[in-house]
Design a protein around this motif. Sequence first.
Motif, PDB file in Angstrom:
ATOM      1  N   GLU A  15       0.827  -1.208   0.000  1.00 41.47           N
ATOM      2  CA  GLU A  15       0.000   0.000   0.000  1.00 41.47           C
ATOM      3  C   GLU A  15       0.862   1.259   0.000  1.00 41.47           C
ATOM      4  O   GLU A  15       0.515   2.260  -0.625  1.00 41.47           O
ATOM      5  CB  GLU A  15      -0.926   0.002   1.234  1.00 41.47           C
TER       6      GLU A  15
ATOM      7  N   LEU B  31       1.945   1.802  -3.540  1.00 37.68           N
ATOM      8  CA  LEU B  31       0.874   2.372  -4.356  1.00 37.68           C
ATOM      9  C   LEU B  31       0.682   3.857  -4.040  1.00 37.68           C
ATOM     10  O   LEU B  31       0.394   4.655  -4.943  1.00 37.68           O
ATOM     11  CB  LEU B  31      -0.424   1.601  -4.122  1.00 37.68           C
ATOM     12  N   LYS B  32       0.852   4.219  -2.792  1.00 34.96           N
ATOM     13  CA  LYS B  32       0.783   5.643  -2.416  1.00 34.96           C
ATOM     14  C   LYS B  32       1.917   6.410  -3.076  1.00 34.96           C
ATOM     15  O   LYS B  32       1.736   7.535  -3.560  1.00 34.96           O
ATOM     16  CB  LYS B  32       0.861   5.783  -0.894  1.00 34.96           C
TER      17      LYS B  32
ATOM     18  N   ARG C 155       0.918   7.065  -6.618  1.00 32.90           N
ATOM     19  CA  ARG C 155      -0.079   8.141  -6.751  1.00 32.90           C
ATOM     20  C   ARG C 155       0.551   9.515  -6.596  1.00 32.90           C
ATOM     21  O   ARG C 155       0.016  10.513  -7.087  1.00 32.90           O
ATOM     22  CB  ARG C 155      -1.183   7.947  -5.694  1.00 32.90           C
TER      23      ARG C 155
ATOM     24  N   ARG D 227      -1.011  -8.106 -10.615  1.00 37.47           N
ATOM     25  CA  ARG D 227      -1.925  -7.197  -9.905  1.00 37.47           C
ATOM     26  C   ARG D 227      -1.223  -5.906  -9.502  1.00 37.47           C
ATOM     27  O   ARG D 227      -1.771  -4.810  -9.679  1.00 37.47           O
ATOM     28  CB  ARG D 227      -2.491  -7.888  -8.660  1.00 37.47           C
ATOM     29  N   ILE D 228      -0.004  -6.031  -8.978  1.00 37.67           N
ATOM     30  CA  ILE D 228       0.666  -4.834  -8.479  1.00 37.67           C
ATOM     31  C   ILE D 228       1.113  -3.929  -9.636  1.00 37.67           C
ATOM     32  O   ILE D 228       1.046  -2.703  -9.540  1.00 37.67           O
ATOM     33  CB  ILE D 228       1.852  -5.208  -7.553  1.00 37.67           C
TER      34      ILE D 228
ATOM     35  N   LYS E 177      -0.422  -3.644 -12.503  1.00 35.95           N
ATOM     36  CA  LYS E 177      -1.644  -3.010 -12.984  1.00 35.95           C
ATOM     37  C   LYS E 177      -2.048  -1.848 -12.084  1.00 35.95           C
ATOM     38  O   LYS E 177      -2.410  -0.759 -12.558  1.00 35.95           O
ATOM     39  CB  LYS E 177      -2.761  -4.047 -13.047  1.00 35.95           C
ATOM     40  N   LYS E 178      -1.984  -2.065 -10.751  1.00 34.33           N
ATOM     41  CA  LYS E 178      -2.357  -1.001  -9.814  1.00 34.33           C
ATOM     42  C   LYS E 178      -1.389   0.177  -9.887  1.00 34.33           C
ATOM     43  O   LYS E 178      -1.796   1.346  -9.759  1.00 34.33           O
ATOM     44  CB  LYS E 178      -2.396  -1.559  -8.389  1.00 34.33           C
ATOM     45  N   LEU E 179      -0.102  -0.115 -10.093  1.00 33.57           N
ATOM     46  CA  LEU E 179       0.888   0.969 -10.168  1.00 33.57           C
ATOM     47  C   LEU E 179       0.599   1.884 -11.368  1.00 33.57           C
ATOM     48  O   LEU E 179       0.610   3.111 -11.234  1.00 33.57           O
ATOM     49  CB  LEU E 179       2.295   0.381 -10.295  1.00 33.57           C
ATOM     50  N   THR E 180       0.349   1.299 -12.515  1.00 32.03           N
ATOM     51  CA  THR E 180       0.109   2.109 -13.724  1.00 32.03           C
ATOM     52  C   THR E 180      -1.240   2.807 -13.666  1.00 32.03           C
ATOM     53  O   THR E 180      -1.405   3.872 -14.268  1.00 32.03           O
ATOM     54  CB  THR E 180       0.195   1.234 -14.981  1.00 32.03           C
ATOM     55  N   GLU E 181      -2.210   2.226 -12.952  1.00 34.85           N
ATOM     56  CA  GLU E 181      -3.512   2.886 -12.809  1.00 34.85           C
ATOM     57  C   GLU E 181      -3.457   4.034 -11.810  1.00 34.85           C
ATOM     58  O   GLU E 181      -4.303   4.926 -11.835  1.00 34.85           O
ATOM     59  CB  GLU E 181      -4.565   1.875 -12.360  1.00 34.85           C
ATOM     60  N   SER E 182      -2.442   4.034 -10.947  1.00 37.71           N
ATOM     61  CA  SER E 182      -2.342   5.042  -9.895  1.00 37.71           C
ATOM     62  C   SER E 182      -1.835   6.377 -10.410  1.00 37.71           C
ATOM     63  O   SER E 182      -2.101   7.420  -9.793  1.00 37.71           O
ATOM     64  CB  SER E 182      -1.420   4.553  -8.767  1.00 37.71           C
TER      65      SER E 182
END
Length: 481
Positions: free
Chosen positions: A274, A277-278, A281, A307-308, A310-315
């Motif tokens: 987390e 991911l912060k 962002r 998953r990670i 994907k979340k990194l690029t979406e952030s």
Amino acid sequence: MEPYDPEESTPTSTFTTTDTPQFPNLTPEEQQEVLNAHHPEIRNFLDLEQIFPYLNQRNLLTDTEREELHSSVDVYNRNQKIARLVSWLPKKGSDGLQRFVFCLRSSVEGTAHQELADILQKAAQEVAAKRGDTITGHASLLKKNWTKILLAMVGLSAMLILWVHWYELQYKFNLLHSKSLPYLPQNFVGREVEVREMMDLVDFSDTHSRVISIVGPPGFGKSTLAIHVGHKMVREGVTVHYVDMVEVSSMQSLAEKVLDCDSNIVAIRNITVERLLKWARERYYRTLLILDNCDDILHRQKEALQRIVKKLTESSQNLKIIMTSRLKTTQFNQFQYPLRELSTMASCSLLQSIVTGGINLTSCDAITNLTGNVPLALQVVGALLNIQDPAPDLNTVLESLEKKLIPTLSSDRFPVEERVNASISLSYEYLTPRLQEIGRYLAHFPGSFDQEAACKILLHVEENSRTCSDVIGFLNHLRER
């Protein structure tokens, strides 16, 4: 009017060009300017009958023009004939007007041609003087302001030098924020097209290719290409973070490695996904993340890594990722960039850049044939040929390399992995026993390592060595090989 007979004796004149000041050379446009300005004088003073033979003598008339001027048929009146003659003269070359004035001075008897010639001569000199005044004026202005011009040139040169230095300083400053990026690879030859294509893919104006995966067999230069692109992106003001995924065992470990790359982040305890991911962002500036050697983590935790990523690029829209691996990963929403072997020409260029003193084309073809144009195998064999004490025989090297590859034949081709392994094995055999032992110690590192870590290992092995400088020679020798 009697028809003109060109066979009749040509007129003679005692006039010479030394009788008047030198006639200036004028352009066709300048000649037309003089003739148009004094067309009334030409119409009033010109005697066509008297000057006609001299025009022919000076080759100022074509056959058609001659017939028009000498025709007895009332097609053109006198003024029309003069107008046509005036329009023809500038087309007779840069001395057309000069030859016409010569004809005037040669036919002065019983005419006002002398006065007309003086008028045209003076007008021509004035036009030439006006042109000269412009050039002279520019020269005078240049002379008057040469100090200012020189200072301006010096200033521009200084600005250019400062710009070059500033560009280099900016690159070095950006490198401070990209501290994890390895040094720029040496002997990077034959990948110009791939670099251009990769630069287009990591361009942040392209929002489609957020994750680019460089895939290919071992030894093809996937890591080298990614690092080279990383340095080019640094020069464009992009922050680049590099992580060797061989050292990553879990997603938490990945988070720790990535955040450790960022020099703006103070030490954080209990780093979690987390927190990573912060961090993504908070990417308010362009950031390129290179995840190198992803094979092991893909084999063990493909879904978690998917998953990670994907979340990194979406952030953040300001984050792009380059991954390198041997195999394609179809489950990832990414752009697959397959890396192929070098061309034969590029392979020879690579060998030429490595082998001191160069290498002939026949030997180059033999080496590229055995190494399969694989960059790593080429570099290993090329470095092997640089050994000086004792210098290996090229034919012996080629025979040894072929013998190592023969047992691995599965068909009529050598597998790519075996070409690389055989090249490294051959290079290892040419090492001294002490260097072989040191190489075995360093091989225990699971991934990439820095010079400081290597020195600690070697200082522990070399009991007589006390500082890193005592063992740096071993490292340099292994690096060259």
